[in-house]
Scaffold this motif. Structure first.
Motif, mmCIF file in Angstrom:
data_model
loop_
_atom_site.group_PDB
_atom_site.id
_atom_site.type_symbol
_atom_site.label_atom_id
_atom_site.label_comp_id
_atom_site.label_asym_id
_atom_site.label_seq_id
_atom_site.Cartn_x
_atom_site.Cartn_y
_atom_site.Cartn_z
ATOM 1 N N THR A 1 0.832 -1.205 0.000
ATOM 2 C CA THR A 1 0.000 0.000 0.000
ATOM 3 C C THR A 1 0.866 1.255 0.000
ATOM 4 O O THR A 1 0.617 2.208 -0.756
ATOM 5 N N CYS A 2 1.900 1.247 0.841
ATOM 6 C CA CYS A 2 2.799 2.416 0.893
ATOM 7 C C CYS A 2 3.387 2.681 -0.480
ATOM 8 O O CYS A 2 3.448 3.827 -0.950
ATOM 9 N N VAL A 3 3.852 1.605 -1.135
ATOM 10 C CA VAL A 3 4.506 1.790 -2.436
ATOM 11 C C VAL A 3 3.502 2.284 -3.471
ATOM 12 O O VAL A 3 3.818 3.129 -4.308
ATOM 13 N N GLN A 4 2.254 1.789 -3.403
ATOM 14 C CA GLN A 4 1.270 2.246 -4.391
ATOM 15 C C GLN A 4 0.957 3.730 -4.195
ATOM 16 O O GLN A 4 0.852 4.478 -5.166
ATOM 17 N N VAL A 5 0.813 4.137 -2.925
ATOM 18 C CA VAL A 5 0.545 5.556 -2.665
ATOM 19 C C VAL A 5 1.721 6.394 -3.155
ATOM 20 O O VAL A 5 1.566 7.400 -3.841
ATOM 21 N N TYR A 6 2.929 5.935 -2.794
ATOM 22 C CA TYR A 6 4.148 6.647 -3.185
ATOM 23 C C TYR A 6 4.238 6.761 -4.703
ATOM 24 O O TYR A 6 4.591 7.802 -5.245
ATOM 25 N N SER A 7 3.882 5.662 -5.393
ATOM 26 C CA SER A 7 4.015 5.642 -6.853
ATOM 27 C C SER A 7 3.093 6.659 -7.506
ATOM 28 O O SER A 7 3.395 7.170 -8.588
ATOM 29 N N LEU A 8 1.948 6.944 -6.868
ATOM 30 C CA LEU A 8 1.050 7.954 -7.440
ATOM 31 C C LEU A 8 1.804 9.259 -7.632
ATOM 32 O O LEU A 8 1.617 9.969 -8.619
ATOM 33 N N GLY A 9 2.687 9.570 -6.647
ATOM 34 C CA GLY A 9 3.476 10.782 -6.786
ATOM 35 C C GLY A 9 4.681 10.580 -7.682
ATOM 36 O O GLY A 9 5.009 11.438 -8.488
ATOM 37 N N TYR A 10 5.348 9.426 -7.528
ATOM 38 C CA TYR A 10 6.630 9.213 -8.213
ATOM 39 C C TYR A 10 6.435 9.021 -9.702
ATOM 40 O O TYR A 10 7.241 9.473 -10.505
ATOM 41 N N LEU B 1 2.063 -3.978 -10.758
ATOM 42 C CA LEU B 1 2.299 -3.909 -9.310
ATOM 43 C C LEU B 1 1.213 -4.692 -8.562
ATOM 44 O O LEU B 1 1.495 -5.423 -7.596
ATOM 45 N N SER B 2 -0.041 -4.568 -9.027
ATOM 46 C CA SER B 2 -1.140 -5.293 -8.384
ATOM 47 C C SER B 2 -0.986 -6.785 -8.586
ATOM 48 O O SER B 2 -1.185 -7.581 -7.652
ATOM 49 N N LEU B 3 -0.627 -7.188 -9.813
ATOM 50 C CA LEU B 3 -0.441 -8.625 -10.064
ATOM 51 C C LEU B 3 0.662 -9.164 -9.174
ATOM 52 O O LEU B 3 0.538 -10.262 -8.596
ATOM 53 N N PHE B 4 1.737 -8.389 -9.031
ATOM 54 C CA PHE B 4 2.822 -8.837 -8.175
ATOM 55 C C PHE B 4 2.320 -9.033 -6.754
ATOM 56 O O PHE B 4 2.594 -10.050 -6.107
ATOM 57 N N THR B 5 1.582 -8.043 -6.239
ATOM 58 C CA THR B 5 1.085 -8.156 -4.873
ATOM 59 C C THR B 5 0.222 -9.390 -4.717
ATOM 60 O O THR B 5 0.327 -10.121 -3.719
ATOM 61 N N LEU C 1 8.914 -7.718 -15.782
ATOM 62 C CA LEU C 1 8.183 -6.627 -16.438
ATOM 63 C C LEU C 1 8.544 -5.273 -15.839
ATOM 64 O O LEU C 1 8.646 -4.276 -16.549
ATOM 65 N N LEU C 2 8.720 -5.238 -14.516
ATOM 66 C CA LEU C 2 8.954 -3.945 -13.875
ATOM 67 C C LEU C 2 10.398 -3.496 -14.017
ATOM 68 O O LEU C 2 10.671 -2.303 -14.137
ATOM 69 N N ILE C 3 11.345 -4.443 -14.014
ATOM 70 C CA ILE C 3 12.742 -4.041 -14.246
ATOM 71 C C ILE C 3 12.848 -3.452 -15.647
ATOM 72 O O ILE C 3 13.485 -2.434 -15.865
ATOM 73 N N GLY C 4 12.176 -4.101 -16.605
ATOM 74 C CA GLY C 4 12.234 -3.623 -17.978
ATOM 75 C C GLY C 4 11.131 -2.635 -18.306
ATOM 76 O O GLY C 4 10.742 -2.499 -19.455
ATOM 77 N N PHE C 5 10.601 -1.946 -17.267
ATOM 78 C CA PHE C 5 9.453 -1.071 -17.502
ATOM 79 C C PHE C 5 9.774 0.015 -18.515
ATOM 80 O O PHE C 5 8.968 0.315 -19.394
ATOM 81 N N TRP C 6 10.988 0.586 -18.399
ATOM 82 C CA TRP C 6 11.388 1.596 -19.388
ATOM 83 C C TRP C 6 12.158 0.890 -20.488
ATOM 84 O O TRP C 6 13.373 1.078 -20.643
ATOM 85 N N HIS C 7 11.463 0.094 -21.277
ATOM 86 C CA HIS C 7 12.165 -0.775 -22.213
ATOM 87 C C HIS C 7 12.642 -0.038 -23.447
ATOM 88 O O HIS C 7 13.228 -0.643 -24.335
#
Lengths: 104, 634
Positions: B97-106, B120-124, B152-158
């Motif tokens: 939850t913390c990371v999802q909230v943080y990601s909204l800003g980041y 991120l949700s699938l991972f959780t 998928l997330l490591i290669g997010f900026w593919h």
């Protein structure tokens, strides 16, 4: 005294018809062609009147028919001239040789 | 209690809802991920309360759903909610939850932010399913889904090359471990005929000699891949190419801890083997030391944290290997909170300084007050200073080593703790003190700072729960031993002091060059990450590439030759057919059309369009007709 028989009338009618036919085929002006058509109609009418007079003197069939023909050709010449006027307005010319838009 | 099944399902539903949408739509409804994880957090709290106060067998909840039968044995999707699982649920959902909230800003300016939240949700979901699994097969399934999400997330900026390469490296390296895991599962199934935890552990004492060791070591290989233990740790530092919040969740707090969780779950097998526990301990302490010393020479702030994570995971393995599984799990929990806090702080720092290189940072404490204080709490926890949570869990690990009389390992672990404190000090003084090197330093958004404050609060207070943690898991709890606590604090302070001496004083700054000159060869070795990557490159990747190269050549010449030959023959045949078609069939059709056209071309010439010409035709026709009548009549 010279006997004027039906053949004389028929000869005159033939001359008139030939003049008309020539005019209709050869003249360039649409008005002249119309006049030539009238000439041919007159030749036919002369034939009918003459033959009626010589072949069946007691009946008036040919004369009556000629009256009809004259009326019809009067109407026809009115229509023809109206057409010529309309064409003239469109093209500024009444020369039949130029009217070839139906060329295939 | 059936709502427990909803805990992993909620984020999975969020993923299923987000995925089929268009990109714009997905970006607009990205909050679905946050709502689902928040819901999972609420349900996890309820599950935790239901398990409370723990400590006994009655506190567990089980349910299972059969999905298939293989050879007369059921395969189930099962749920096992026991105290360990309840704690892990809370860790995953709170950090998630913390990371999802943080990601909204980041991540708010990213074009594919919706997809980011979906993954991120699938991972959780996968991590929660892994925690709740009641059999090894389901655990393995969730394990692999997490690997996919990590990729998928490591290669997010593919669009960039580095993330692309890093994602492949991470996937392939963990695959090496996963193969070991899969073979271990097969061996386990061949021995027991079941994947259920209970069934496996019930008969573990009667297994043939060596089988338990083999299974345990194979599982350990899987755990080493996922938890980045030496020598399979090389993927984790490169994984930092992904978005920072994803690193915080996956590559610091949860997924990499799954290996530790696996070993802790399969502990009866390791205990039955004995030697496997010792090997676990050796792997752990090697990793703790190697990760620590490499972290001490990295310049990229995220790489420092990545090697630090490797090192701390090594501590967890040490604890489990030394018989202190509770201590290992406790360190997992505290580490999840403080390391995700450090990563989130690093995200703010990177946004503010526009660089990841610590040499280009400095003096951030004046401009980023919130980040400074929360990051400070995390840093002290990592260094092992009381009362922050890292102190308590590290203390328990050292205590477990002390009690198990593993004195050599204890010394090595203490050395690793010393190095840990040193690189924490190095990072701190490099980043937060000294001259400011960047203009326009800005504190993060509120939705970034909020989660960090929450995590800092947890980091500051969680340590005091140490004795209750043991009791909750069914073991006797204890407060820190004065000898161990004093010793570890002294070691940590020593490390911090050395770090201050090297990097903290304004007057004498030990820069990289002077350290390089003093340490020479050793520094080079560390800066090259102890040659792990180079070794793999030289002995594995290059030979593999040359083999693939020659296979490729064979492919081009032999296989492609046959295929191309067949294609060429077919081409010839069709050419003949085409010529026949053109000449004969088309010829006939075109000929018909052509003759019709020629006739038309000739006939149209008499259509001149002039009335008088037609009159002449009629006149001619009449003359001919009359001649014919005259001749015929005569």
């Amino acid at each position: 005294m010279m006997q004027v028989g039906p053949s004389a009338f028929m000869a005159l009618a033939a001359v008139l018809f030939s003049l008309g036919l020539y005019g209709a085929v050869a003249r360039k002006s649409a008005v002249m062609v119309l006049m030539s058509l009238e000439l041919m109609a007159v030749a036919v009418s002369l034939n009918m009147v003459a033959l009626s007079r010589f072949v069946t003197p007691t009946e008036m069939t040919g004369q009556v028919f000629t009256i009809f023909t004259m009326v019809v050709s009067a109407a026809e010449i009115g229509l023809g001239l109206a057409l010529v006027l309309a064409i003239y307005r469109q093209t500024r010319s009444i020369e039949l040789t130029r009217m070839d838009t139906l060329k295939g | 209690m059936a709502y427990v099944a909803l805990i992993p399902l909620l984020p999975a539903i969020a993923f299923a809802v987000l995925t089929p949408l268009s990109r714009q739509m997905r970006n607009r409804v990205r909050w679905i991920g946050l709502v689902s994880v928040g819901g999972a957090l609420a349900l996890s709290l309820a599950a935790f309360a239901a398990v409370w106060p723990g400590g006994s067998e009655e506190a567990t909840y089980r349910a299972s759903l059969p999905i298939a039968q293989v050879g007369g044995v059921d395969l189930n999707l099962g749920i096992l909610l026991d105290p360990v699982a309840a704690i892990m649920l809370l860790v995953v959902t709170v950090v998630g939850t913390c990371v999802q909230v943080y990601s909204l800003g980041y991540m708010h300016r990213d074009e594919r932010v919706g997809w980011y939240f979906a993954v991120l949700s699938l991972f959780t979901a996968a991590m929660l399913a892994l925690v709740l699994a009641d059999n090894f097969l389901m655990l393995y399934m969730a394990w692999e889904v997490m690997g996919l999400c990590s990729y998928l997330l490591i290669g997010f900026w593919h669009e960039q090359e580095a993330p692309r390469k890093a994602s492949q490296k991470a996937f392939l390296t963990t695959r090496v471990g996963d193969v070991g895991f899969a073979i271990g599962l097969a061996l386990m199934y061949a021995t027991v005929g079941s994947f259920e935890y209970d069934a496996v552990f019930a008969g573990v004492g009667q297994w043939a000699p060596g089988v338990a060791t083999a299974v345990a070591l194979l599982l350990l290989i899987g755990a080493m891949g996922k938890s980045a233990q030496v020598p399979l740790h090389v993927w984790l530092p490169d994984a930092m190419a992904g978005p920072t919040p994803a690193s915080a969740l996956i590559h610091a707090a949860t997924m990499v801890a799954a290996g530790v969780y696996l070993v802790a779950r399969a502990l009866p097998i390791f205990e039955a083997s004995g030697i496997a526990l010792t090997i676990t301990m050796i792997v752990g302490v090697t990793t703790a030391l190697v990760g620590g010393v490499i972290a001490a020479v990295q310049h990229d702030i995220k790489k420092v944290l990545a090697y630090s994570t490797i090192s701390q995971l090594g501590f967890m393995f040490v604890a489990i290997g030394a018989g202190g599984a509770i201590a290992g799990m406790f360190h997992l929990v505290t580490h999840a909170f403080f390391k995700s806090l450090l990563f989130l702080g690093a995200g703010v720092i990177i946004h503010a300084a526009h660089t990841q290189d610590m040499r280009e940072m400095g003096g951030l404490s004046k401009h980023l007050p919130w980040t400074t204080w929360t990051f400070g709490a995390g840093a002290l926890a990592l260094a092992g200073i009381a009362p922050f949570s890292g102190f308590w869990s590290k203390d328990e690990i050292l205590y477990a080593l002390y009690k198990g009389e593993h004195y050599v390992v204890l010394a090595l672990a203490a050395a690793a703790a010393f190095v840990t404190a040193f690189y924490v000090a190095r990072l701190w003084f490099r980043v937060f003190t000294g001259p400011v090197q960047t203009d326009h330093l800005k504190e993060g958004h509120a939705e970034m700072i909020g989660p960090m404050v929450l995590l800092a609060g947890i980091t500051a207070t969680l340590g005091f729960s140490a004795p209750f943690f043991s009791e909750f898991l069914g073991h006797a709890g204890h407060w820190p031993d004065p000898l161990i606590a004093g010793g570890s604090t002294a070691v940590a302070l020593g490390g911090l002091a050395l770090g201050y001496w090297a990097y903290g004083r304004r007057t004498v700054v030990l820069n990289t060059r002077s350290l390089k000159e003093r340490a020479g060869y050793a520094y080079d070795a560390l800066a090259k990450k102890l040659y792990f990557d180079l070794t793999y490159e030289y002995f594995l990747i290059k030979p593999f590439m040359s083999v693939t190269e020659s296979l490729y050549r064979f492919d081009v010449k032999a296989v492609d030759g046959v295929v191309n030959g067949a294609a060429k023959a077919w081409n010839g045949l069709t050419a003949v057919s085409a010529r026949f078609d053109l000449a004969v069939v088309d010829g006939a059709v075109n000929g018909l059309a052509g003759s019709a056209r020629a006739a038309g071309r000739t006939l149209r010439k008499i259509q001149v369009g002039r009335v008088q010409t037609y009159q002449r035709y009629i006149l001619g026709a009449v003359v001919l007709l009359m001649v014919w009548i005259v001749v015929k009549g005569a």
